[in-house]
Design a protein around this motif. Structure first.
Motif, PDB file in Angstrom:
ATOM      1  N   GLU A 281       0.844  -1.205   0.000  1.00 39.01           N
ATOM      2  CA  GLU A 281       0.000   0.000   0.000  1.00 39.01           C
ATOM      3  C   GLU A 281       0.878   1.254   0.000  1.00 39.01           C
ATOM      4  OE1 GLU A 281      -3.437  -0.154   2.417  1.00 39.01           O
ATOM      5  OE2 GLU A 281      -3.787   2.001   2.261  1.00 39.01           O
ATOM      6  N   PHE A 282       1.938   1.207   0.809  1.00 38.83           N
ATOM      7  CA  PHE A 282       2.861   2.344   0.840  1.00 38.83           C
ATOM      8  C   PHE A 282       3.585   2.479  -0.502  1.00 38.83           C
ATOM      9  CE2 PHE A 282       7.177   4.022   1.545  1.00 38.83           C
ATOM     10  CZ  PHE A 282       6.830   5.312   1.927  1.00 38.83           C
ATOM     11  N   LEU A 283       4.118   1.365  -0.989  1.00 41.03           N
ATOM     12  CA  LEU A 283       4.932   1.455  -2.212  1.00 41.03           C
ATOM     13  C   LEU A 283       4.108   1.807  -3.447  1.00 41.03           C
ATOM     14  CD1 LEU A 283       7.636  -1.290  -1.602  1.00 41.03           C
ATOM     15  CD2 LEU A 283       7.949   1.175  -1.730  1.00 41.03           C
ATOM     16  N   SER A 284       2.886   1.294  -3.519  1.00 40.87           N
ATOM     17  CA  SER A 284       2.095   1.653  -4.708  1.00 40.87           C
ATOM     18  C   SER A 284       1.745   3.147  -4.660  1.00 40.87           C
ATOM     19  CB  SER A 284       0.846   0.778  -4.847  1.00 40.87           C
ATOM     20  OG  SER A 284      -0.018   1.015  -3.784  1.00 40.87           O
ATOM     21  N   PHE A 285       1.587   3.664  -3.432  1.00 45.21           N
ATOM     22  CA  PHE A 285       1.307   5.095  -3.260  1.00 45.21           C
ATOM     23  C   PHE A 285       2.494   5.943  -3.744  1.00 45.21           C
ATOM     24  CE2 PHE A 285       1.645   8.876  -0.488  1.00 45.21           C
ATOM     25  CZ  PHE A 285       0.427   9.493  -0.754  1.00 45.21           C
ATOM     26  N   VAL A 286       3.702   5.565  -3.336  1.00 45.41           N
ATOM     27  CA  VAL A 286       4.859   6.390  -3.736  1.00 45.41           C
ATOM     28  C   VAL A 286       5.243   6.150  -5.197  1.00 45.41           C
ATOM     29  CG1 VAL A 286       5.859   6.844  -1.458  1.00 45.41           C
ATOM     30  CG2 VAL A 286       6.519   4.759  -2.659  1.00 45.41           C
ATOM     31  N   ILE A 287       5.103   4.922  -5.639  1.00 43.85           N
ATOM     32  CA  ILE A 287       5.461   4.626  -7.041  1.00 43.85           C
ATOM     33  C   ILE A 287       4.565   5.422  -7.989  1.00 43.85           C
ATOM     34  CG2 ILE A 287       5.414   2.792  -8.819  1.00 43.85           C
ATOM     35  CD1 ILE A 287       6.501   0.864  -6.558  1.00 43.85           C
ATOM     36  N   ALA A 288       3.301   5.579  -7.607  1.00 41.89           N
ATOM     37  CA  ALA A 288       2.369   6.337  -8.457  1.00 41.89           C
ATOM     38  C   ALA A 288       2.802   7.808  -8.599  1.00 41.89           C
ATOM     39  CB  ALA A 288       0.967   6.277  -7.871  1.00 41.89           C
ATOM     40  N   GLN A 289       3.598   8.286  -7.626  1.00 44.05           N
ATOM     41  CA  GLN A 289       4.043   9.694  -7.685  1.00 44.05           C
ATOM     42  C   GLN A 289       5.431   9.835  -8.310  1.00 44.05           C
ATOM     43  OE1 GLN A 289       3.192  11.880  -3.893  1.00 44.05           O
ATOM     44  NE2 GLN A 289       2.619   9.814  -3.270  1.00 44.05           N
ATOM     45  N   GLY A 290       6.036   8.688  -8.651  1.00 42.05           N
ATOM     46  CA  GLY A 290       7.405   8.713  -9.164  1.00 42.05           C
ATOM     47  C   GLY A 290       8.347   8.424  -8.014  1.00 42.05           C
ATOM     48  N   ALA A 294      16.112   9.410  -5.316  1.00 37.00           N
ATOM     49  CA  ALA A 294      15.922  10.732  -4.701  1.00 37.00           C
ATOM     50  C   ALA A 294      14.813  10.666  -3.655  1.00 37.00           C
ATOM     51  CB  ALA A 294      15.572  11.757  -5.774  1.00 37.00           C
ATOM     52  N   GLN A 295      13.722   9.987  -4.012  1.00 37.32           N
ATOM     53  CA  GLN A 295      12.584   9.884  -3.093  1.00 37.32           C
ATOM     54  C   GLN A 295      12.950   8.997  -1.900  1.00 37.32           C
ATOM     55  OE1 GLN A 295      12.420   9.719  -6.449  1.00 37.32           O
ATOM     56  NE2 GLN A 295      11.366  11.679  -6.710  1.00 37.32           N
ATOM     57  N   THR A 296      13.739   7.956  -2.167  1.00 38.71           N
ATOM     58  CA  THR A 296      14.191   7.079  -1.076  1.00 38.71           C
ATOM     59  C   THR A 296      14.985   7.887  -0.056  1.00 38.71           C
ATOM     60  OG1 THR A 296      14.214   5.096  -2.445  1.00 38.71           O
ATOM     61  CG2 THR A 296      15.689   5.093  -0.549  1.00 38.71           C
ATOM     62  N   LYS A 297      15.830   8.780  -0.563  1.00 36.32           N
ATOM     63  CA  LYS A 297      16.630   9.617   0.350  1.00 36.32           C
ATOM     64  C   LYS A 297      15.707  10.474   1.222  1.00 36.32           C
ATOM     65  CE  LYS A 297      21.142  10.551  -1.016  1.00 36.32           C
ATOM     66  NZ  LYS A 297      22.257  11.088  -1.814  1.00 36.32           N
ATOM     67  N   ALA A 298      14.682  11.026   0.594  1.00 34.09           N
ATOM     68  CA  ALA A 298      13.769  11.895   1.337  1.00 34.09           C
ATOM     69  C   ALA A 298      12.991  11.092   2.381  1.00 34.09           C
ATOM     70  CB  ALA A 298      12.810  12.588   0.364  1.00 34.09           C
ATOM     71  N   VAL A 299      12.522   9.907   2.013  1.00 35.10           N
ATOM     72  CA  VAL A 299      11.747   9.092   2.955  1.00 35.10           C
ATOM     73  C   VAL A 299      12.635   8.676   4.132  1.00 35.10           C
ATOM     74  CG1 VAL A 299      10.418   6.966   3.272  1.00 35.10           C
ATOM     75  CG2 VAL A 299      10.204   8.224   1.134  1.00 35.10           C
ATOM     76  N   MET A 300      13.849   8.287   3.821  1.00 33.06           N
ATOM     77  CA  MET A 300      14.761   7.849   4.897  1.00 33.06           C
ATOM     78  C   MET A 300      15.071   8.998   5.856  1.00 33.06           C
ATOM     79  SD  MET A 300      16.474   5.377   6.231  1.00 33.06           S
ATOM     80  CE  MET A 300      17.979   4.940   7.108  1.00 33.06           C
ATOM     81  N   THR A 301      15.272  10.180   5.310  1.00 35.61           N
ATOM     82  CA  THR A 301      15.534  11.352   6.157  1.00 35.61           C
ATOM     83  C   THR A 301      14.345  11.593   7.085  1.00 35.61           C
ATOM     84  OG1 THR A 301      16.859  12.329   4.388  1.00 35.61           O
ATOM     85  CG2 THR A 301      16.112  13.826   6.114  1.00 35.61           C
ATOM     86  N   ILE A 323       7.122  14.782  -0.099  1.00 34.67           N
ATOM     87  CA  ILE A 323       7.481  14.525   1.303  1.00 34.67           C
ATOM     88  C   ILE A 323       6.251  14.672   2.204  1.00 34.67           C
ATOM     89  CG2 ILE A 323       8.945  15.299   3.232  1.00 34.67           C
ATOM     90  CD1 ILE A 323      10.993  16.179   0.991  1.00 34.67           C
ATOM     91  N   ALA A 324       5.455  15.689   1.940  1.00 32.50           N
ATOM     92  CA  ALA A 324       4.237  15.899   2.745  1.00 32.50           C
ATOM     93  C   ALA A 324       3.266  14.729   2.558  1.00 32.50           C
ATOM     94  CB  ALA A 324       3.582  17.219   2.336  1.00 32.50           C
ATOM     95  N   ASN A 325       3.128  14.281   1.319  1.00 32.93           N
ATOM     96  CA  ASN A 325       2.224  13.153   1.039  1.00 32.93           C
ATOM     97  C   ASN A 325       2.677  11.884   1.766  1.00 32.93           C
ATOM     98  OD1 ASN A 325       0.716  14.724  -0.625  1.00 32.93           O
ATOM     99  ND2 ASN A 325       1.622  13.976  -2.540  1.00 32.93           N
ATOM    100  N   VAL A 326       3.985  11.674   1.762  1.00 27.40           N
ATOM    101  CA  VAL A 326       4.552  10.468   2.405  1.00 27.40           C
ATOM    102  C   VAL A 326       4.268  10.512   3.904  1.00 27.40           C
ATOM    103  CG1 VAL A 326       6.735   9.365   3.061  1.00 27.40           C
ATOM    104  CG2 VAL A 326       6.310   9.948   0.686  1.00 27.40           C
ATOM    105  N   LYS A 327       4.433  11.689   4.464  1.00 30.93           N
ATOM    106  CA  LYS A 327       4.209  11.869   5.907  1.00 30.93           C
ATOM    107  C   LYS A 327       2.793  11.432   6.271  1.00 30.93           C
ATOM    108  CE  LYS A 327       6.133  15.393   8.868  1.00 30.93           C
ATOM    109  NZ  LYS A 327       6.624  16.740   8.910  1.00 30.93           N
ATOM    110  N   THR A 328       1.836  11.925   5.506  1.00 36.95           N
ATOM    111  CA  THR A 328       0.424  11.609   5.764  1.00 36.95           C
ATOM    112  C   THR A 328       0.175  10.114   5.569  1.00 36.95           C
ATOM    113  OG1 THR A 328      -0.017  13.750   4.789  1.00 36.95           O
ATOM    114  CG2 THR A 328      -1.923  12.334   5.153  1.00 36.95           C
ATOM    115  N   LYS A 329       0.761   9.581   4.515  1.00 37.44           N
ATOM    116  CA  LYS A 329       0.529   8.165   4.213  1.00 37.44           C
ATOM    117  C   LYS A 329       1.095   7.276   5.326  1.00 37.44           C
ATOM    118  CE  LYS A 329      -1.053   4.997   1.514  1.00 37.44           C
ATOM    119  NZ  LYS A 329      -2.501   4.932   1.248  1.00 37.44           N
ATOM    120  N   LEU A 330       2.305   7.588   5.748  1.00 41.51           N
ATOM    121  CA  LEU A 330       2.933   6.759   6.799  1.00 41.51           C
ATOM    122  C   LEU A 330       2.101   6.807   8.077  1.00 41.51           C
ATOM    123  CD1 LEU A 330       6.738   7.533   6.304  1.00 41.51           C
ATOM    124  CD2 LEU A 330       5.591   5.341   5.936  1.00 41.51           C
TER     125      LEU A 330
END
Ligand SMILES: CC(=O)N[C@@H]([C@@H](O)[C@H](O)[C@H](O)CO)[C@@H](O)CC(=O)C(=O)O
Length: 339
Positions: A281-290, A294-301, A323-330
């Motif tokens: 669910e998390f990965l399909s959400f982020v993959i859909a946004q590209g 670079a995104q991995t670095k942001a998520v890890m930070t 980054i904001a979207n990931v925050k909400t999703k997590l």
């Protein structure tokens, strides 16, 4: 005393958990491979931390090691690979990173595997030699992807030349056709590989072709090889197919969650599927946004609090919106699985 490799049975990694180098300190230096603890479970494909100026940031590697062990329960790393932007780094940077990971991981990490693949044979050989010299636990080599070798013997010749620079440590073939364009079936490559490259110990299989992966598992009936899967979103499928472990970018911050899949699978518990669905669910959400390095670095930070910095050009930083979207999703996945 003369020791034959057949006496040591180092082909069977399960057979040895003692450190022979304690008894034969220069054992690996003689060109024999010392018995190794088997590489298994989750392996984090490490991110290369960078400063805002784009320089590699070695100062946080110690903190990074502790984070992986204590917060993610991940004790093995794969350094300078795709996630680590290995092919965007200079040889000197790659060596410095390898040294830092080995030094900071000493007596803490189970395995530090260094990716030493490069387009230039001498560079790749130099990196392999260096990895062995500093005490890495293994090397991995990607297929060269500019001038592509489509012939099996030619590819094995390249891998052999590089691996022979590190005769005392295991070599893993790094298969990632979506990025290299080298689609040679690994099943085919396995035939005769061990005879050509005595240190050949397994494959990091970063492809969705589970037919090829399954054929590799079938070929490895005696269990001599380590078969690590590299598409995190379908880890469970690979486990059912016989993967002995997994290497991936998401194990940096979803290590604990992914370990739940391994544990449930080990118990034969179908809860493994629910855990995998959460990760999907998390990965399909982020993959859909590209989603990439670079995104991995942001998520890890975001998740670890360790500054990973920007990626190096030609990659561009993840957007603030991402980054904001990931925050909400997590946040919304905190209690996943819900039932
Ligand atoms: C194409 C790619 O980067 N694949 C990742 C995956 O971990 C990937 O990030 C994950 O499955 C999410 O799609 C790894 O296979 C790469 C990897 O292990 C490495 O950094 O060397």
């Amino acid at each position: 005393m003369l020791l034959l490799s057949s006496d040591l049975n180092f082909l069977n990694p399960n057979a040895f958990f003692c450190d022979f180098s304690l008894f034969f300190p220069d054992f690996t230096l003689n060109g024999f491979m010392a018995p190794q603890k088997k590489l298994q479970g989750l392996v984090a494909a490490t991110i290369t931390p960078m400063t805002q100026n784009g320089e590699i940031n070695l100062s946080v590697i110690g903190q990074y090691v502790d984070y992986l062990i204590n917060e993610q329960d991940v004790k093995s790393v794969f350094v300078n690979g795709t996630t680590g932007e290995g092919l965007s780094l200079s040889v000197q940077e790659r060596k410095l990173l390898a040294e830092e990971w080995v030094a900071k991981g000493k007596d803490k990490l189970d395995h530090v595997i260094i990716h030493v693949g490069a387009l230039s044979l001498p560079e790749s050989k130099g990196l392999a030699k260096h990895a062995a010299k500093i005490g890495a636990d293994g090397i991995a080599i990607i297929a060269p992807f500019f001038f592509k070798q489509l012939n099996k013997d030619g590819l094995v010749a390249f891998l052999r030349d590089v691996a022979s620079e590190a005769p005392g440590i295991p070599f893993y073939y790094y298969h990632i056709p979506p990025l290299t364009g080298i689609k040679m079936r690994v099943e085919e490559l396995l035939d005769g590989m061990k005879e050509q490259i005595p240190t050949f110990q397994g494959v990091k299989f970063s492809d969705t072709d589970l037919l090829d992966f399954g054929r590799c598992v079938k070929k490895n009936e005696q269990g001599h090889l380590v078969l690590l899967y590299g598409v995190d979103e379908q880890l469970l499928s690979a486990l059912t197919m016989g993967a002995t472990g997994a290497v991936g970018s998401t194990y940096n911050y979803l290590g604990r969650a992914s370990n739940l899949i391994l544990e449930a699978f080990g118990r034969g518990d179908l809860l493994a599927q629910k855990y995998q669905f959460c990760i999907q669910e998390f990965l399909s959400f982020v993959i859909a946004q590209g989603f990439g390095v670079a995104q991995t670095k942001a998520v890890m930070t975001l998740v670890s609090g360790i500054p990973m910095g920007p990626p190096r050009l030609p990659l561009s930083s993840a957007s603030e919106e991402f980054i904001a979207n990931v925050k909400t999703k997590l946040e919304s996945l905190k209690n996943c699985p819900y039932s």
